[in-house]
Design a protein around this motif. Structure first.
Motif, PDB file in Angstrom:
ATOM      1  N   LEU A 225      37.084  38.630  44.094  1.00 39.78           N
ATOM      2  CA  LEU A 225      36.672  37.786  45.511  1.00 39.78           C
ATOM      3  C   LEU A 225      37.904  37.599  46.186  1.00 39.78           C
ATOM      4  CD1 LEU A 225      34.301  36.526  46.958  1.00 39.78           C
ATOM      5  CD2 LEU A 225      34.616  34.380  45.962  1.00 39.78           C
ATOM      6  N   ALA A 226      38.894  37.355  45.376  1.00 41.86           N
ATOM      7  CA  ALA A 226      40.189  37.302  46.291  1.00 41.86           C
ATOM      8  C   ALA A 226      40.807  38.390  47.277  1.00 41.86           C
ATOM      9  CB  ALA A 226      41.264  36.747  45.393  1.00 41.86           C
ATOM     10  N   VAL A 227      40.186  39.583  46.949  1.00 41.60           N
ATOM     11  CA  VAL A 227      40.853  40.837  47.465  1.00 41.60           C
ATOM     12  C   VAL A 227      39.347  41.495  48.280  1.00 41.60           C
ATOM     13  CG1 VAL A 227      42.187  41.258  45.841  1.00 41.60           C
ATOM     14  CG2 VAL A 227      40.204  42.372  45.662  1.00 41.60           C
ATOM     15  N   LEU A 228      38.170  40.604  48.495  1.00 39.57           N
ATOM     16  CA  LEU A 228      37.107  40.969  49.151  1.00 39.57           C
ATOM     17  C   LEU A 228      37.467  41.111  50.775  1.00 39.57           C
ATOM     18  CD1 LEU A 228      34.540  42.282  48.299  1.00 39.57           C
ATOM     19  CD2 LEU A 228      33.402  40.079  48.718  1.00 39.57           C
ATOM     20  N   ASN A 229      37.222  42.134  51.439  1.00 38.16           N
ATOM     21  CA  ASN A 229      37.384  41.984  52.679  1.00 38.16           C
ATOM     22  C   ASN A 229      35.796  41.443  53.223  1.00 38.16           C
ATOM     23  OD1 ASN A 229      39.839  43.582  53.187  1.00 38.16           O
ATOM     24  ND2 ASN A 229      38.783  45.431  52.960  1.00 38.16           N
ATOM     25  N   PRO A 230      36.219  40.933  54.708  1.00 38.69           N
ATOM     26  CA  PRO A 230      35.016  40.370  55.402  1.00 38.69           C
ATOM     27  C   PRO A 230      33.665  41.237  55.187  1.00 38.69           C
ATOM     28  CG  PRO A 230      36.826  39.782  56.642  1.00 38.69           C
ATOM     29  CD  PRO A 230      37.238  40.793  55.607  1.00 38.69           C
ATOM     30  N   ARG A 231      32.510  40.684  54.836  1.00 39.72           N
ATOM     31  CA  ARG A 231      31.361  41.561  54.786  1.00 39.72           C
ATOM     32  C   ARG A 231      31.622  42.438  53.507  1.00 39.72           C
ATOM     33  NH1 ARG A 231      29.042  42.527  60.777  1.00 39.72           N
ATOM     34  NH2 ARG A 231      29.059  40.281  61.550  1.00 39.72           N
ATOM     35  N   GLY A 232      32.171  41.981  52.302  1.00 37.39           N
ATOM     36  CA  GLY A 232      32.303  43.101  51.195  1.00 37.39           C
ATOM     37  C   GLY A 232      31.238  42.871  50.378  1.00 37.39           C
ATOM     38  N   ARG A 233      30.940  43.736  49.341  1.00 36.85           N
ATOM     39  CA  ARG A 233      29.988  43.890  48.533  1.00 36.85           C
ATOM     40  C   ARG A 233      30.481  43.801  47.324  1.00 36.85           C
ATOM     41  NH1 ARG A 233      30.796  46.405  53.241  1.00 36.85           N
ATOM     42  NH2 ARG A 233      29.929  48.618  52.506  1.00 36.85           N
ATOM     43  N   ILE A 234      29.976  43.106  46.010  1.00 40.19           N
ATOM     44  CA  ILE A 234      30.142  43.094  44.940  1.00 40.19           C
ATOM     45  C   ILE A 234      28.983  43.653  44.118  1.00 40.19           C
ATOM     46  CG2 ILE A 234      31.043  41.981  42.635  1.00 40.19           C
ATOM     47  CD1 ILE A 234      32.537  39.942  44.548  1.00 40.19           C
ATOM     48  N   VAL A 235      28.979  44.758  43.327  1.00 43.23           N
ATOM     49  CA  VAL A 235      27.810  45.283  42.905  1.00 43.23           C
ATOM     50  C   VAL A 235      27.765  45.251  41.297  1.00 43.23           C
ATOM     51  CG1 VAL A 235      26.066  47.206  43.004  1.00 43.23           C
ATOM     52  CG2 VAL A 235      27.313  46.765  44.973  1.00 43.23           C
ATOM     53  N   TYR A 236      26.845  44.713  40.689  1.00 45.60           N
ATOM     54  CA  TYR A 236      26.919  44.367  39.293  1.00 45.60           C
ATOM     55  C   TYR A 236      26.257  45.459  38.446  1.00 45.60           C
ATOM     56  CZ  TYR A 236      29.800  40.245  40.023  1.00 45.60           C
ATOM     57  OH  TYR A 236      31.071  39.554  40.187  1.00 45.60           O
ATOM     58  N   ILE A 237      26.681  46.188  37.690  1.00 42.52           N
ATOM     59  CA  ILE A 237      25.902  47.002  36.650  1.00 42.52           C
ATOM     60  C   ILE A 237      25.975  46.793  35.273  1.00 42.52           C
ATOM     61  CG2 ILE A 237      25.774  49.013  38.450  1.00 42.52           C
ATOM     62  CD1 ILE A 237      27.941  50.204  36.743  1.00 42.52           C
ATOM     63  N   ALA A 238      26.820  45.877  34.943  1.00 38.29           N
ATOM     64  CA  ALA A 238      27.021  45.232  33.565  1.00 38.29           C
ATOM     65  C   ALA A 238      27.780  43.914  33.384  1.00 38.29           C
ATOM     66  CB  ALA A 238      27.717  46.252  32.715  1.00 38.29           C
ATOM     67  N   ALA A 239      28.054  43.583  32.412  1.00 38.11           N
ATOM     68  CA  ALA A 239      28.816  42.142  32.327  1.00 38.11           C
ATOM     69  C   ALA A 239      29.549  41.962  30.994  1.00 38.11           C
ATOM     70  CB  ALA A 239      27.986  41.011  32.513  1.00 38.11           C
ATOM     71  N   GLN A 240      30.405  43.016  30.706  1.00 35.98           N
ATOM     72  CA  GLN A 240      30.977  43.284  29.716  1.00 35.98           C
ATOM     73  C   GLN A 240      32.158  42.092  29.478  1.00 35.98           C
ATOM     74  OE1 GLN A 240      32.550  47.155  29.240  1.00 35.98           O
ATOM     75  NE2 GLN A 240      30.647  48.104  29.557  1.00 35.98           N
ATOM     76  N   GLY A 241      32.600  41.358  30.585  1.00 41.39           N
ATOM     77  CA  GLY A 241      33.577  40.249  30.360  1.00 41.39           C
ATOM     78  C   GLY A 241      32.662  38.778  30.564  1.00 41.39           C
ATOM     79  N   GLY A 242      31.742  38.777  30.617  1.00 41.43           N
ATOM     80  CA  GLY A 242      30.823  37.542  30.820  1.00 41.43           C
ATOM     81  C   GLY A 242      29.685  37.651  31.757  1.00 41.43           C
ATOM     82  N   GLY A 243      28.681  37.047  31.463  1.00 43.99           N
ATOM     83  CA  GLY A 243      27.388  37.310  32.191  1.00 43.99           C
ATOM     84  C   GLY A 243      27.097  36.097  33.171  1.00 43.99           C
ATOM     85  N   THR A 244      27.980  35.042  33.273  1.00 42.79           N
ATOM     86  CA  THR A 244      27.803  33.639  34.225  1.00 42.79           C
ATOM     87  C   THR A 244      28.691  33.587  35.013  1.00 42.79           C
ATOM     88  OG1 THR A 244      26.159  32.859  32.164  1.00 42.79           O
ATOM     89  CG2 THR A 244      27.166  31.511  33.941  1.00 42.79           C
ATOM     90  N   LEU A 245      28.582  33.353  36.188  1.00 40.12           N
ATOM     91  CA  LEU A 245      29.612  33.298  37.258  1.00 40.12           C
ATOM     92  C   LEU A 245      29.733  31.833  37.649  1.00 40.12           C
ATOM     93  CD1 LEU A 245      29.074  36.400  39.575  1.00 40.12           C
ATOM     94  CD2 LEU A 245      30.602  36.264  37.724  1.00 40.12           C
ATOM     95  N   GLU A 246      30.896  31.298  37.762  1.00 44.88           N
ATOM     96  CA  GLU A 246      31.055  30.250  38.794  1.00 44.88           C
ATOM     97  C   GLU A 246      31.380  30.633  40.092  1.00 44.88           C
ATOM     98  OE1 GLU A 246      33.906  26.042  38.707  1.00 44.88           O
ATOM     99  OE2 GLU A 246      33.413  27.209  36.797  1.00 44.88           O
ATOM    100  N   VAL A 247      30.515  30.433  41.085  1.00 46.11           N
ATOM    101  CA  VAL A 247      30.625  31.004  42.394  1.00 46.11           C
ATOM    102  C   VAL A 247      31.132  29.837  43.343  1.00 46.11           C
ATOM    103  CG1 VAL A 247      29.393  32.312  44.534  1.00 46.11           C
ATOM    104  CG2 VAL A 247      28.802  32.669  42.048  1.00 46.11           C
ATOM    105  N   PRO A 248      32.327  30.180  43.864  1.00 47.90           N
ATOM    106  CA  PRO A 248      32.581  29.388  45.174  1.00 47.90           C
ATOM    107  C   PRO A 248      31.857  29.329  46.431  1.00 47.90           C
ATOM    108  CG  PRO A 248      34.262  30.843  44.808  1.00 47.90           C
ATOM    109  CD  PRO A 248      33.210  31.091  43.983  1.00 47.90           C
ATOM    110  N   ILE A 249      30.874  28.747  46.787  1.00 50.97           N
ATOM    111  CA  ILE A 249      29.965  29.399  47.891  1.00 50.97           C
ATOM    112  C   ILE A 249      30.570  29.091  49.046  1.00 50.97           C
ATOM    113  CG2 ILE A 249      27.714  28.500  48.798  1.00 50.97           C
ATOM    114  CD1 ILE A 249      26.858  27.432  46.374  1.00 50.97           C
ATOM    115  N   MET A 250      31.321  28.099  49.185  1.00 51.41           N
ATOM    116  CA  MET A 250      32.105  28.146  50.648  1.00 51.41           C
ATOM    117  C   MET A 250      32.917  29.561  50.886  1.00 51.41           C
ATOM    118  SD  MET A 250      30.951  25.502  52.147  1.00 51.41           S
ATOM    119  CE  MET A 250      31.788  25.748  53.598  1.00 51.41           C
ATOM    120  N   GLU A 251      33.676  29.783  49.909  1.00 48.48           N
ATOM    121  CA  GLU A 251      34.337  30.925  49.916  1.00 48.48           C
ATOM    122  C   GLU A 251      33.528  32.243  50.049  1.00 48.48           C
ATOM    123  OE1 GLU A 251      37.953  33.542  50.090  1.00 48.48           O
ATOM    124  OE2 GLU A 251      37.664  31.342  50.314  1.00 48.48           O
ATOM    125  N   LEU A 252      32.361  32.275  49.480  1.00 54.29           N
ATOM    126  CA  LEU A 252      31.473  33.463  49.763  1.00 54.29           C
ATOM    127  C   LEU A 252      30.909  33.488  51.188  1.00 54.29           C
ATOM    128  CD1 LEU A 252      30.126  35.295  47.229  1.00 54.29           C
ATOM    129  CD2 LEU A 252      28.264  33.935  47.469  1.00 54.29           C
TER     130      LEU A 252
END
Length: 326
Positions: A225-252
């Motif tokens: 998220l720290a390197v994501l450009n405006p209107r960037g997209r993160i697409v998940y196809i697996a979760a080998q490093g953990g499947g639950t996110l803590e999402v900073p909604i204001m940053e999103l």
């Protein structure tokens, strides 16, 4: 009748370690309406196969219990555009670790120009996954930058090459200097050895990233998220490093970011057929022209599926591991 059975790979006790895989004799499938019967020459091995073997990824309703999501071989019983003798590869919901498989004709593709059965068997699961997630969900465009973790996996190898063929740039991460070097050989513009340092500074120096194809999940979310450009997209196809996110909604919100993802296996035959049509139109020419190469690390005979799974789990491969049929 001898030809009414075939060799397939079963899982002893329904789940277990790699050595739970063993060959058995089972009834040969019969093609139903709209299905093609394929004599399998080669079958690709994928991470979901390992998860199913361990009891974590059951097949969807109606799919064979036998492992295997992609094959290449010859048509025995035709349907639709396919005739007996056609050389094809196919995306499956299961059943590939066997000498024959029946599959909806819409999920079948011709062997790409210049491909043999072994290399074609390494295509469907990875190409469908990359195309659906990078180019459809992720909407990657020429001139944008793709962040890709696991650069030397089957998915990673294909994603690097397909993104470059589409005119995008690629920042790939890998665990180890050798794997990072391999990613650069495949075409990655930047390859970061995550054992030596973070991808954050190289990504920021390059101008940020527009799409992330993420197989890792929670452990890299904050950095992605720290390197994501405006209107960037993160697409998940697996979760080998953990499947639950803590999402900073204001940053999103500030970045107008999109979090999405998908699975391929449960999709309908109609949807897989739509993807197959688009892939034949857009990706098969890249393969024919040499822009996308199929990398097969090693092959094993069908009867040695247990050893093939153990080899894949060891994590030293570059590209795909494929089973071959006698």
């Amino acid at each position: 009748m001898p030809d009414s059975t075939m060799t397939a790979i079963a899982i002893r006790d329904g789940k277990g370690a790699a050595d739970a895989l063993h060959p058995v004799q089972v009834p040969r499938p019969v093609a139903g309406e709209g299905q093609v019967l394929i004599r399998v020459h080669a079958a690709g091995i994928n991470r979901p196969d390992l998860l199913q073997r361990q009891g974590h990824y059951p097949p969807p309703p109606g799919a064979p219990e036998t492992l295997g999501l992609e094959v290449a071989g010859e048509v025995v019983t035709g349907a639709g555009r396919w005739q007996p003798g056609d050389r094809v590869c196919a995306l499956l919901a299961g059943g590939g670790y066997a000498q024959y498989v029946a599959v909806d004709a819409r999920q079948v593709l011709p062997l790409p120009e210049g491909c043999d059965f072994v290399h074609a068997a390494a295509l469907p699961e990875t190409v469908f996954t990359v195309f659906a997630n990078v180019f459809e969900h992720g909407q990657l465009k020429a001139g944008e930058r793709l962040l890709l973790h696991g650069a030397t996996s089957g998915i990673g190898v294909m994603a690097i090459q397909m993104a470059k063929a589409a005119g995008a740039q690629v920042l790939a991460t890998a665990r180890g200097a050798d794997k990072a070097a391999q990613a650069r050989t495949l075409g990655a513009d930047i390859a970061v050895d995550t054992r030596a340092g973070s991808f954050v500074e190289p990504a920021k120096a390059a101008g940020g990233i527009d799409v992330s194809l993420d197989m890792v999940g929670a452990s890299v979310f904050a950095d992605t998220l720290a390197v994501l450009n405006p209107r960037g997209r993160i697409v998940y196809i697996a979760a080998q490093g953990g499947g639950t996110l803590e999402v900073p909604i204001m940053e999103l919100m500030r970045r107008q970011a999109v979090l999405t993802g998908s699975t391929l296996r449960p999709r309908s035959a109609e949807e897989k057929g739509r993807l197959a049509t688009e892939i034949e139109r857009r990706v098969w020419p890249w393969i024919a022209q040499g822009q996308v190469k199929v990398l097969v690390d090693r092959t094993f005979p069908l009867e040695r599926a247990a050893q093939a799974h153990a080899y894949l789990e060891a994590g030293q491969h570059l590209g795909k591991v494929v089973l071959t049929m006698a």
